[in-house]
Design a protein around this motif. Structure first.
Motif, PDB file in Angstrom:
ATOM      1  N   GLY A  81       0.801  -1.214   0.000  1.00 14.79           N
ATOM      2  CA  GLY A  81       0.000   0.000   0.000  1.00 14.79           C
ATOM      3  C   GLY A  81       0.835   1.266   0.000  1.00 14.79           C
ATOM      4  N   VAL A  82       2.067   1.142  -0.483  1.00 20.62           N
ATOM      5  CA  VAL A  82       2.931   2.320  -0.574  1.00 20.62           C
ATOM      6  C   VAL A  82       2.565   3.079  -1.854  1.00 20.62           C
ATOM      7  N   SER A  83       2.378   4.336  -1.762  1.00 19.54           N
ATOM      8  CA  SER A  83       1.937   5.111  -2.916  1.00 19.54           C
ATOM      9  C   SER A  83       3.108   5.743  -3.675  1.00 19.54           C
ATOM     10  N   ILE A  84       3.043   5.606  -5.005  1.00 16.65           N
ATOM     11  CA  ILE A  84       4.056   6.200  -5.889  1.00 16.65           C
ATOM     12  C   ILE A  84       3.423   7.417  -6.559  1.00 16.65           C
ATOM     13  N   PRO A  85       4.047   8.560  -6.606  1.00  9.78           N
ATOM     14  CA  PRO A  85       5.337   8.894  -5.997  1.00  9.78           C
ATOM     15  C   PRO A  85       5.201   9.557  -4.626  1.00  9.78           C
ATOM     16  N   ARG A  86       3.997   9.520  -4.043  1.00 12.44           N
ATOM     17  CA  ARG A  86       3.820  10.250  -2.791  1.00 12.44           C
ATOM     18  C   ARG A  86       4.760   9.717  -1.709  1.00 12.44           C
ATOM     19  N   ASP A  87       4.731   8.392  -1.519  1.00  4.59           N
ATOM     20  CA  ASP A  87       5.578   7.816  -0.472  1.00  4.59           C
ATOM     21  C   ASP A  87       6.984   7.486  -0.962  1.00  4.59           C
ATOM     22  N   ILE A  88       7.065   7.116  -2.226  1.00  2.00           N
ATOM     23  CA  ILE A  88       8.376   6.733  -2.755  1.00  2.00           C
ATOM     24  C   ILE A  88       8.388   6.968  -4.260  1.00  2.00           C
ATOM     25  N   SER A  89       9.526   7.385  -4.758  1.00  2.00           N
ATOM     26  CA  SER A  89       9.673   7.598  -6.202  1.00  2.00           C
ATOM     27  C   SER A  89      10.329   6.377  -6.825  1.00  2.00           C
ATOM     28  N   VAL A  90       9.985   6.096  -8.087  1.00  2.00           N
ATOM     29  CA  VAL A  90      10.532   4.908  -8.751  1.00  2.00           C
ATOM     30  C   VAL A  90      11.058   5.266 -10.143  1.00  2.00           C
ATOM     31  N   ILE A  91      12.252   4.752 -10.434  1.00  7.02           N
ATOM     32  CA  ILE A  91      12.845   4.924 -11.765  1.00  7.02           C
ATOM     33  C   ILE A  91      13.289   3.552 -12.247  1.00  7.02           C
ATOM     34  N   MET A  92      13.070   3.280 -13.524  1.00  6.79           N
ATOM     35  CA  MET A  92      13.427   1.960 -14.045  1.00  6.79           C
ATOM     36  C   MET A  92      14.408   2.097 -15.202  1.00  6.79           C
ATOM     37  N   PHE A  93      15.443   1.254 -15.181  1.00  7.83           N
ATOM     38  CA  PHE A  93      16.457   1.283 -16.232  1.00  7.83           C
ATOM     39  C   PHE A  93      16.064   0.392 -17.408  1.00  7.83           C
ATOM     40  N   GLU A  94      14.841   0.502 -17.858  1.00  4.20           N
ATOM     41  CA  GLU A  94      14.453  -0.242 -19.058  1.00  4.20           C
ATOM     42  C   GLU A  94      13.188   0.359 -19.629  1.00  4.20           C
ATOM     43  N   ASP A  95      13.178   0.489 -20.920  1.00  4.13           N
ATOM     44  CA  ASP A  95      12.042   1.104 -21.598  1.00  4.13           C
ATOM     45  C   ASP A  95      10.992   0.039 -21.898  1.00  4.13           C
ATOM     46  N   ALA A  96      10.455  -0.551 -20.849  1.00  7.91           N
ATOM     47  CA  ALA A  96       9.473  -1.617 -21.047  1.00  7.91           C
ATOM     48  C   ALA A  96       8.181  -1.043 -21.630  1.00  7.91           C
ATOM     49  N   PRO A  97       7.577  -1.783 -22.549  1.00  7.87           N
ATOM     50  CA  PRO A  97       6.374  -1.277 -23.208  1.00  7.87           C
ATOM     51  C   PRO A  97       5.202  -1.076 -22.250  1.00  7.87           C
ATOM     52  N   TRP A  98       5.225  -1.757 -21.134  1.00  8.70           N
ATOM     53  CA  TRP A  98       4.115  -1.639 -20.179  1.00  8.70           C
ATOM     54  C   TRP A  98       4.298  -0.481 -19.211  1.00  8.70           C
ATOM     55  N   ALA A  99       5.446   0.190 -19.291  1.00 12.57           N
ATOM     56  CA  ALA A  99       5.752   1.232 -18.300  1.00 12.57           C
ATOM     57  C   ALA A  99       4.746   2.374 -18.338  1.00 12.57           C
ATOM     58  N   THR A 100       4.088   2.563 -19.470  1.00 13.70           N
ATOM     59  CA  THR A 100       3.105   3.644 -19.553  1.00 13.70           C
ATOM     60  C   THR A 100       1.722   3.182 -19.105  1.00 13.70           C
ATOM     61  N   LEU A 101       1.585   1.880 -18.908  1.00 20.64           N
ATOM     62  CA  LEU A 101       0.259   1.339 -18.600  1.00 20.64           C
ATOM     63  C   LEU A 101      -0.006   1.175 -17.122  1.00 20.64           C
ATOM     64  N   VAL A 102       1.051   1.198 -16.339  1.00 18.37           N
ATOM     65  CA  VAL A 102       0.846   1.034 -14.911  1.00 18.37           C
ATOM     66  C   VAL A 102       0.540   2.392 -14.293  1.00 18.37           C
ATOM     67  N   ASP A 103       0.115   2.368 -13.065  1.00 17.56           N
ATOM     68  CA  ASP A 103      -0.302   3.591 -12.419  1.00 17.56           C
ATOM     69  C   ASP A 103       0.583   3.871 -11.231  1.00 17.56           C
ATOM     70  N   PRO A 104       1.349   4.929 -11.211  1.00 18.83           N
ATOM     71  CA  PRO A 104       1.478   5.910 -12.285  1.00 18.83           C
ATOM     72  C   PRO A 104       2.439   5.425 -13.369  1.00 18.83           C
ATOM     73  N   PRO A 105       2.378   6.019 -14.549  1.00 16.95           N
ATOM     74  CA  PRO A 105       3.342   5.680 -15.606  1.00 16.95           C
ATOM     75  C   PRO A 105       4.759   5.898 -15.092  1.00 16.95           C
ATOM     76  N   LEU A 106       5.624   4.974 -15.449  1.00 12.78           N
ATOM     77  CA  LEU A 106       6.964   4.976 -14.871  1.00 12.78           C
ATOM     78  C   LEU A 106       7.969   5.860 -15.620  1.00 12.78           C
ATOM     79  N   THR A 107       8.758   6.552 -14.856  1.00 12.74           N
ATOM     80  CA  THR A 107       9.909   7.275 -15.397  1.00 12.74           C
ATOM     81  C   THR A 107      10.993   6.242 -15.690  1.00 12.74           C
ATOM     82  N   VAL A 108      11.472   6.223 -16.930  1.00  7.00           N
ATOM     83  CA  VAL A 108      12.411   5.169 -17.322  1.00  7.00           C
ATOM     84  C   VAL A 108      13.597   5.715 -18.102  1.00  7.00           C
ATOM     85  N   VAL A 109      14.612   4.887 -18.216  1.00  7.67           N
ATOM     86  CA  VAL A 109      15.768   5.216 -19.042  1.00  7.67           C
ATOM     87  C   VAL A 109      15.616   4.495 -20.376  1.00  7.67           C
ATOM     88  N   VAL A 110      15.733   5.230 -21.450  1.00  2.00           N
ATOM     89  CA  VAL A 110      15.557   4.670 -22.792  1.00  2.00           C
ATOM     90  C   VAL A 110      16.885   4.652 -23.533  1.00  2.00           C
TER      91      VAL A 110
END
Lengths: 353, 353
Positions: B279-308
Motif C-alpha cells: 500500500g505504498v503510494s508512488i510517488p507520494r511515499d516513494i519515487s521509482v525509476i526503471m532502467f528499461e524502456d518496457a512497453p508496459w511502463a506507460t500502462l501502470v499507475d502511475p506511468p513509470l519514469t524510465v531510461v531509454v
DNA sequence: CTGAAAGCGCTAACAT
DNA sequence: ATGTTAGCGCTTTCAG
C-alpha cells in the motif's frame, strides 16, 4: 607468448609435438578409439601448449553431424519466443549442441532462405515455428532431405513431423463458454497474423494457432445457436499504429464488441492504451482477455485475465524431440498437447446492456 | 521423385550429370571464376535435378570463413536482449551470415564453454555481452586467436575491442541530479548482478553497467557534499522472490529510501508488486525509476519514469562492426557511445518529509 | 595400442 | 573457359 593470429594448430601439429602419429593424437583429442595413458598425457600437453582448438567443420565433414540445431521463428522479439528459445538453448547446451537462430518475420521467402542456409550448414535438426500454416513445401523439402524437423507452437499442412503446441482449442472453448455465461455475444479479437477479413467460422487462416482459437471461441457460440460475431475479428495488426487502428475500428463499430481478445502481449498493450485513452472502463464497459502470460498483466488496472501456457517447457521439449530424432530414421514421435489455461483475474465481467 | 534421405548430392554428382568437370561445376555453383553460358545452364539444371545443396562445412574448411557469427549473452529472456538480437539478426540476414546464440546465465564457466564451442565452429566474429567485467581472459584468448570481438552493452577489463554501449553514466548523472533537486537523499537501487553489498562509492562491481550507474547516481551526491546512500544498493536479485526480499528489506530499513531505482524491467515489476502489496503510494511515499524502456511502463499507475536506450540500433551496430572487422587485421574500431535518456513520467516526485 | 593412408566436399592454384 | 590436381583438418578403416 605472442601467439600470432595466424594459422591455428591442427591435429598434425599436436601429434608432432607430442611425438605420436596423427591418428593417435586424433584419437585422444576426439575421445574415440583407445590410447595409452602415456600417449594421452603427451597429446594433452601438446594440445594445451599449442592451444589447440578442434575444427568443427572438419569434424562435420567426416561425421555428417554438426552438433548444432537450427531454430526458425517468425518473430524473435516476441517475449514468448525468447522463453521458448531459452528452453531450447538449455537442452542444447546440456547436449553440447549449439543453436543457430533465424527469423522469418512472417515472410515465406525469408523462411525459405533461412531453411536453405541452415540446411547448407548441415544442422542436425530444425525447430521451426512456421510463418504460415498453408504453405510448407520448403519445410517438407528439408524434411525429405533427412533433417529431423519439429514444429513449435503451430502446425503446417502436409507435414508428418512432431508438433509441440499447446491446447489453443481447449483454451478457446473455455473462453467462449466463459464469455457466453457472462452474456457476451459481441466478442472481438485482434491478431497480428495477416489474413483477409472478414473471417468466417470454419475457415482456415494461415495460422493454425489462430484457426484453433477462432474455431473454438466462436464455435461455442454457433453450437449454442448464437450467431458468432466473427465480423469483429481483425487481422494483420503488426505495428503499434496498426493495432490501435484496428482496436479503434472495433470500438467504433455500429454494434461494438463487449469483449475483446488480444492475441498476444503486444496487442494487449495497445488495447489497453486505446481503451484508456478513450476512457473506456474495464470490465464495466468492455471485457479483455489476453493470449499471453505477460509478467505485467497483474500490474495493470484491472489485472488481466490471460491464457497461460508452459512456454519454457515447450521449448525444452521441442529441442529434446529434435535431438532424439537425430540419426533415428525412426517413426515420428507424437508429442502430447501442452495445456493452455485461462487464468481468471479482473478484466472480464458481465456484458453491459 | 522419392529422393531418399540418403547421401546429398555433391559438386561431383552435379558435374557428372551436367557433363562438365568438377571445377566448372564448382565455379558456377560457387559463383567464382568464369564459365560459359552453356556450362552455367547445364550445371544449374543438374543441380536443380539433384536438389544439390552446398556443404557449408566443406566451404568453411577451404576458405576459413563460416559465414556465421556467434552471440553470447548473459540472459536470453531479458527483453532488451531480444531486441538487440533482432538487430543483430537483421544485419546478419542481410549479409547472408547466420547467427549462433549461446547463453552464459551470468556464469563464467558457461561463458567459457560457449566461447570455446563457437571458436571451434570457426565463427567469423563474436558479439559478447560479458558475464563479468573483471575476468576476461577467455574472451581475450578468443581475440588473440584472431576472431574479431565486439562487446555489447558492457565492457570487460583489459580487452582492446570495440564496445557498443550506451551512456549509462550520463543517464545516471541525470537521475542523480533529478532526484537531488527533488530533495531525495535516500536513494535505493536493486540490481540483478551478483556483487557483495555494501557497495562503496568508487568501487568496481563485476558489471561495467552497474559501476557506471552507481558511480554516476551516487557520485552526484558526493560532489554536492551529501553523503551518498550506497548502503541502500542491493545486488544479486535474480529470482522473483529474491527481488521481493531485497525490496522489502530496503523498505524495512531504519532510514528507508525515498526513491528506488530498478535496474531492469524484471526488477521493476517486482518493485511495483511489493509496493502495491504494502500500500505504498508512488510517488507520494516513494519515487521509482526503471532502467528499461518496457512497453508496459506507460500502462501502470502511475506511468513509470524510465531510461531509454536505442537497443535495436545497438544490436545492429554491434553486428555491423563485427562483420566489418572480419578479415581486417585493422585497428580496433571505436564506437561512439549511444545515448541513454531519462524519460520523465509520473513515478518520481518530491521526497516526502 | 598405434601408424599409414584414404577420404569427406569443396576451393584454388596451375595448366591447357 | 575449363580441366587437373592438391590440399583444408579431421575421422576411419586397415594393418601391424
Amino acid at each position: 607468448m605472442w601467439e600470432r593470429s595466424q594459422r591455428q594448430a591442427t591435429v598434425g601439429d599436436v601429434a608432432r609435438l607430442a611425438g605420436v602419429s596423427k591418428a593417435t593424437a586424433a584419437r585422444v583429442l576426439g575421445q574415440y578409439g583407445s590410447s595409452s595413458d602415456a600417449a594421452r598425457a603427451a597429446v594433452h600437453a601438446a594440445a594445451a601448449a599449442l592451444s589447440y582448438r578442434p575444427n568443427a567443420s572438419a569434424k562435420t565433414m567426416n561425421t555428417g553431424r554438426s552438433e548444432s540445431i537450427g531454430v526458425i521463428s517468425r518473430n524473435v522479439v516476441n517475449p514468448g519466443f525468447a522463453v521458448a528459445l531459452d528452453g531450447i538453448m538449455a537442452v542444447g547446451a546440456a547436449a553440447g549442441v549449439s543453436v543457430v537462430v533465424a527469423g522469418s518475420e512472417y515472410d515465406l521467402d525469408l523462411e525459405r532462405a533461412a531453411i536453405e542456409s541452415l540446411l547448407n550448414k548441415r544442422v542436425d535438426a530444425l525447430i521451426v515455428s512456421p510463418a504460415r500454416w498453408d504453405v510448407a513445401d520448403h519445410i517438407d523439402a528439408a524434411h525429405r532431405a533427412g533433417v529431423p524437423i519439429v514444429l513449435l507452437e503451430r502446425r503446417a499442412t502436409g507435414l508428418e513431423v512432431p508438433v509441440v503446441q499447446s491446447d489453443m482449442a481447449g483454451a478457446g472453448r473455455v473462453i467462449g463458454r466463459h464469455l457466453r455465461s457472462l452474456g457476451h455475444t459481441r466478442v472481438g479479437m485482434v491478431s497480428t497474423f495477416p489474413h483477409a477479413a472478414p473471417y468466417e467460422l470454419g475457415e482456415e487462416t494461415g495460422s493454425s494457432v489462430m484457426t484453433d482459437r477462432l474455431q473454438a471461441v466462436y464455435g461455442t457460440y454457433a453450437e449454442a445457436g448464437i450467431r458468432p460475431s466473427t465480423e469483429l475479428v481483425r487481422f494483420a495488426a503488426r505495428t503499434s499504429t496498426a493495432i490501435q487502428r484496428e482496436v479503434s475500428a472495433l470500438l467504433d463499430h455500429d454494434d461494438p464488441p463487449t469483449a475483446l481478445i488480444a492475441s498476444d502481449g503486444q496487442i494487449g498493450i495497445e488495447v489497453l492504451t486505446v481503451l484508456r485513452a478513450r476512457g473506456v472502463s474495464i470490465p464495466r464497459d468492455i471485457s479483455v482477455i489476453m493470449f499471453e502470460d505477460a509478467p505485467w498483466a497483474t500490474l495493470v488496472d484491472p489485472p488481466l485475465t490471460v491464457v497461460v501456457q508452459p512456454t519454457y517447457e515447450m521449448g525444452r521439449t521441442a529441442a529434446e524431440v529434435a535431438l532424439a530424432a537425430v540419426g533415428t530414421e525412426g517413426r515420428v514421435q507424437r508429442v502430447p498437447l501442452f495445456p493452455a489455461e485461462l487464468v481468471l483475474r479482473d478484466s472480464v465481467g458481465p456484458a453491459p446492456r
